[in-house]
Design a protein around this motif. Structure first.
Motif, PDB file in Angstrom:
ATOM      1  N   HIS A  13    -109.644  13.261  31.727  1.00  0.00           N
ATOM      2  CA  HIS A  13    -108.410  12.489  31.703  1.00  0.00           C
ATOM      3  C   HIS A  13    -107.188  13.343  31.367  1.00  0.00           C
ATOM      4  N   SER A  14    -107.409  14.586  30.938  1.00  0.00           N
ATOM      5  CA  SER A  14    -106.285  15.427  30.527  1.00  0.00           C
ATOM      6  C   SER A  14    -106.534  16.867  30.959  1.00  0.00           C
ATOM      7  N   ALA A  15    -105.478  17.530  31.347  1.00  0.00           N
ATOM      8  CA  ALA A  15    -105.587  18.941  31.734  1.00  0.00           C
ATOM      9  C   ALA A  15    -105.434  19.864  30.525  1.00  0.00           C
ATOM     10  N   TYR A  16    -105.176  19.299  29.352  1.00  0.00           N
ATOM     11  CA  TYR A  16    -104.980  20.093  28.148  1.00  0.00           C
ATOM     12  C   TYR A  16    -106.267  20.207  27.361  1.00  0.00           C
ATOM     13  N   ASN A  17    -106.416  21.320  26.659  1.00  0.00           N
ATOM     14  CA  ASN A  17    -107.574  21.521  25.807  1.00  0.00           C
ATOM     15  C   ASN A  17    -107.394  20.640  24.569  1.00  0.00           C
ATOM     16  N   LEU A  18    -108.218  19.626  24.439  1.00  0.00           N
ATOM     17  CA  LEU A  18    -108.091  18.695  23.334  1.00  0.00           C
ATOM     18  C   LEU A  18    -109.063  18.986  22.204  1.00  0.00           C
ATOM     19  N   ARG A  19    -109.914  19.975  22.381  1.00  0.00           N
ATOM     20  CA  ARG A  19    -110.849  20.334  21.327  1.00  0.00           C
ATOM     21  C   ARG A  19    -110.136  21.176  20.282  1.00  0.00           C
ATOM     22  N   PRO A  20    -110.490  20.982  19.028  1.00  0.00           N
ATOM     23  CA  PRO A  20    -109.824  21.783  17.984  1.00  0.00           C
ATOM     24  C   PRO A  20    -110.160  23.264  18.166  1.00  0.00           C
ATOM     25  N   ASN A  21    -109.150  24.117  18.025  1.00  0.00           N
ATOM     26  CA  ASN A  21    -109.350  25.552  18.209  1.00  0.00           C
ATOM     27  C   ASN A  21    -109.247  26.298  16.882  1.00  0.00           C
ATOM     28  N   PHE A  22    -109.590  25.638  15.801  1.00  0.00           N
ATOM     29  CA  PHE A  22    -109.532  26.298  14.501  1.00  0.00           C
ATOM     30  C   PHE A  22    -110.940  26.524  13.977  1.00  0.00           C
ATOM     31  N   SER A  23    -111.032  27.457  13.073  1.00  0.00           N
ATOM     32  CA  SER A  23    -112.320  27.837  12.504  1.00  0.00           C
ATOM     33  C   SER A  23    -112.345  27.445  11.038  1.00  0.00           C
ATOM     34  N   ASP A  24    -113.541  27.121  10.540  1.00  0.00           N
ATOM     35  CA  ASP A  24    -113.671  26.808   9.125  1.00  0.00           C
ATOM     36  C   ASP A  24    -114.374  27.937   8.376  1.00  0.00           C
ATOM     37  N   VAL A  25    -114.477  29.098   9.016  1.00  0.00           N
ATOM     38  CA  VAL A  25    -115.123  30.262   8.402  1.00  0.00           C
ATOM     39  C   VAL A  25    -114.138  30.920   7.444  1.00  0.00           C
ATOM     40  N   GLN A  26    -114.576  31.151   6.205  1.00  0.00           N
ATOM     41  CA  GLN A  26    -113.738  31.808   5.205  1.00  0.00           C
ATOM     42  C   GLN A  26    -113.784  33.325   5.419  1.00  0.00           C
ATOM     43  N   GLU A  27    -112.631  33.952   5.506  1.00  0.00           N
ATOM     44  CA  GLU A  27    -112.529  35.396   5.689  1.00  0.00           C
ATOM     45  C   GLU A  27    -111.788  36.002   4.502  1.00  0.00           C
ATOM     46  N   ARG A  28    -112.148  37.238   4.168  1.00  0.00           N
ATOM     47  CA  ARG A  28    -111.474  37.979   3.092  1.00  0.00           C
ATOM     48  C   ARG A  28    -110.453  38.902   3.739  1.00  0.00           C
ATOM     49  N   SER A  71     -91.114  47.768  -4.395  1.00  0.00           N
ATOM     50  CA  SER A  71     -92.448  47.697  -4.969  1.00  0.00           C
ATOM     51  C   SER A  71     -93.437  47.294  -3.891  1.00  0.00           C
ATOM     52  N   ARG A  72     -94.698  47.651  -4.120  1.00  0.00           N
ATOM     53  CA  ARG A  72     -95.774  47.271  -3.208  1.00  0.00           C
ATOM     54  C   ARG A  72     -96.694  46.310  -3.950  1.00  0.00           C
ATOM     55  N   ILE A  73     -96.944  45.173  -3.335  1.00  0.00           N
ATOM     56  CA  ILE A  73     -97.873  44.190  -3.864  1.00  0.00           C
ATOM     57  C   ILE A  73     -99.074  44.167  -2.924  1.00  0.00           C
ATOM     58  N   THR A  74    -100.255  44.386  -3.478  1.00  0.00           N
ATOM     59  CA  THR A  74    -101.482  44.304  -2.692  1.00  0.00           C
ATOM     60  C   THR A  74    -102.259  43.093  -3.175  1.00  0.00           C
ATOM     61  N   ILE A  75    -102.536  42.173  -2.258  1.00  0.00           N
ATOM     62  CA  ILE A  75    -103.209  40.921  -2.576  1.00  0.00           C
ATOM     63  C   ILE A  75    -104.476  40.811  -1.736  1.00  0.00           C
ATOM     64  N   VAL A  76    -105.582  40.494  -2.384  1.00  0.00           N
ATOM     65  CA  VAL A  76    -106.819  40.183  -1.675  1.00  0.00           C
ATOM     66  C   VAL A  76    -107.038  38.684  -1.816  1.00  0.00           C
ATOM     67  N   THR A  77    -107.179  38.004  -0.687  1.00  0.00           N
ATOM     68  CA  THR A  77    -107.340  36.560  -0.680  1.00  0.00           C
ATOM     69  C   THR A  77    -108.379  36.157   0.352  1.00  0.00           C
ATOM     70  N   THR A  78    -108.849  34.938   0.272  1.00  0.00           N
ATOM     71  CA  THR A  78    -109.786  34.412   1.260  1.00  0.00           C
ATOM     72  C   THR A  78    -109.240  33.118   1.829  1.00  0.00           C
ATOM     73  N   GLY A  79    -109.619  32.845   3.065  1.00  0.00           N
ATOM     74  CA  GLY A  79    -109.214  31.607   3.721  1.00  0.00           C
ATOM     75  C   GLY A  79    -109.641  31.625   5.168  1.00  0.00           C
ATOM     76  N   THR A  80    -109.442  30.513   5.822  1.00  0.00           N
ATOM     77  CA  THR A  80    -109.725  30.443   7.253  1.00  0.00           C
ATOM     78  C   THR A  80    -108.669  31.271   7.985  1.00  0.00           C
ATOM     79  N   PRO A  81    -108.921  31.652   9.220  1.00  0.00           N
ATOM     80  CA  PRO A  81    -107.901  32.413   9.965  1.00  0.00           C
ATOM     81  C   PRO A  81    -106.544  31.697  10.014  1.00  0.00           C
ATOM     82  N   GLN A  82    -106.560  30.376  10.115  1.00  0.00           N
ATOM     83  CA  GLN A  82    -105.306  29.626  10.158  1.00  0.00           C
ATOM     84  C   GLN A  82    -104.578  29.700   8.817  1.00  0.00           C
TER      85      GLN A  82
END
Length: 188
Positions: A13-28, A71-82
């Motif tokens: 019914h639609s020419a657009y991609n309606l599936r979610p394109n996000f990931s729930d994988v946590q990355e460091r 100054s330089r701030i270096t931060i290590v964090t985790t989260g999904t790509p989004q």
């Protein structure tokens, strides 16, 4: 009438991609910021993380250009790509932030951390602690009749491994600096 060529992920019914394109994988990710060295900048950066519920695994800050007051701030964090992309975009909007680099994405980087360990023990445990420290190239920076304080520098995994081996030998205290990181090779 010709057949419709519908892209994968779209519905009939639609020419657009309606599936979610996000990931729930946590990355460091390791982020490096170049900021103005002025009061309140660190509080603003940290406020961005705490206000949105993002976690900081490691944080290091130091002045890197005395004449330019940077100054330089270096931060290590985790989260999904989004979430990581959102963090980088929001950090870039803070006025005193000059540059935001995601060292995890931009290429190979060198990460190092400094840690000191207090190990309390006697007899064979002391000998074993010294032997392991030699293997890990840790330096003895303080020694008493019942304890050692070791200094070790290296990748976070190396420091974690050293801590795991020292626990049964009498590890009582640990202090870690957090990660300092730079991109390898020539970069602009």
């Amino acid at each position: 009438m010709s057949a419709l060529h519908i892209k994968k992920g779209s519905t009939r019914h639609s020419a657009y991609n309606l599936r979610p394109n996000f990931s729930d994988v946590q990355e460091r990710h390791t982020l490096a910021l170049l900021v103005e060295n002025e009061p309140g900048v660190l509080a603003r950066v940290i406020g961005l993380f705490s206000g949105r519920g993002y976690n900081i695994e490691s944080l290091t800050v130091a002045e890197v250009d005395h004449t330019g007051h940077l100054s330089r701030i270096t931060i290590v964090t985790t989260g999904t790509p989004q979430v990581i992309e959102q963090i980088k975009a929001q950090l870039g909007r803070i006025v005193p932030v000059h540059e935001v680099h995601d060292l995890t994405v931009e290429g190979p980087s060198v990460e190092r951390e400094l840690a000191i360990f207090k190990v309390v023990g006697e007899g064979d445990k002391r000998v074993e602690a010294l032997r392991l420290a030699d293997i890990f190239r840790a330096n003895v920076v303080d020694s008493t009749l019942s304890s050692f304080i070791f200094e070790i520098t290296g990748a976070p995994k190396k420091i974690d491994a050293f801590a795991d081996l020292m626990r049964p030998l009498g590890l009582t205290e640990v202090a870690r600096t957090g990660i300092a990181a730079l991109l390898r090779g020539e970069n602009d």
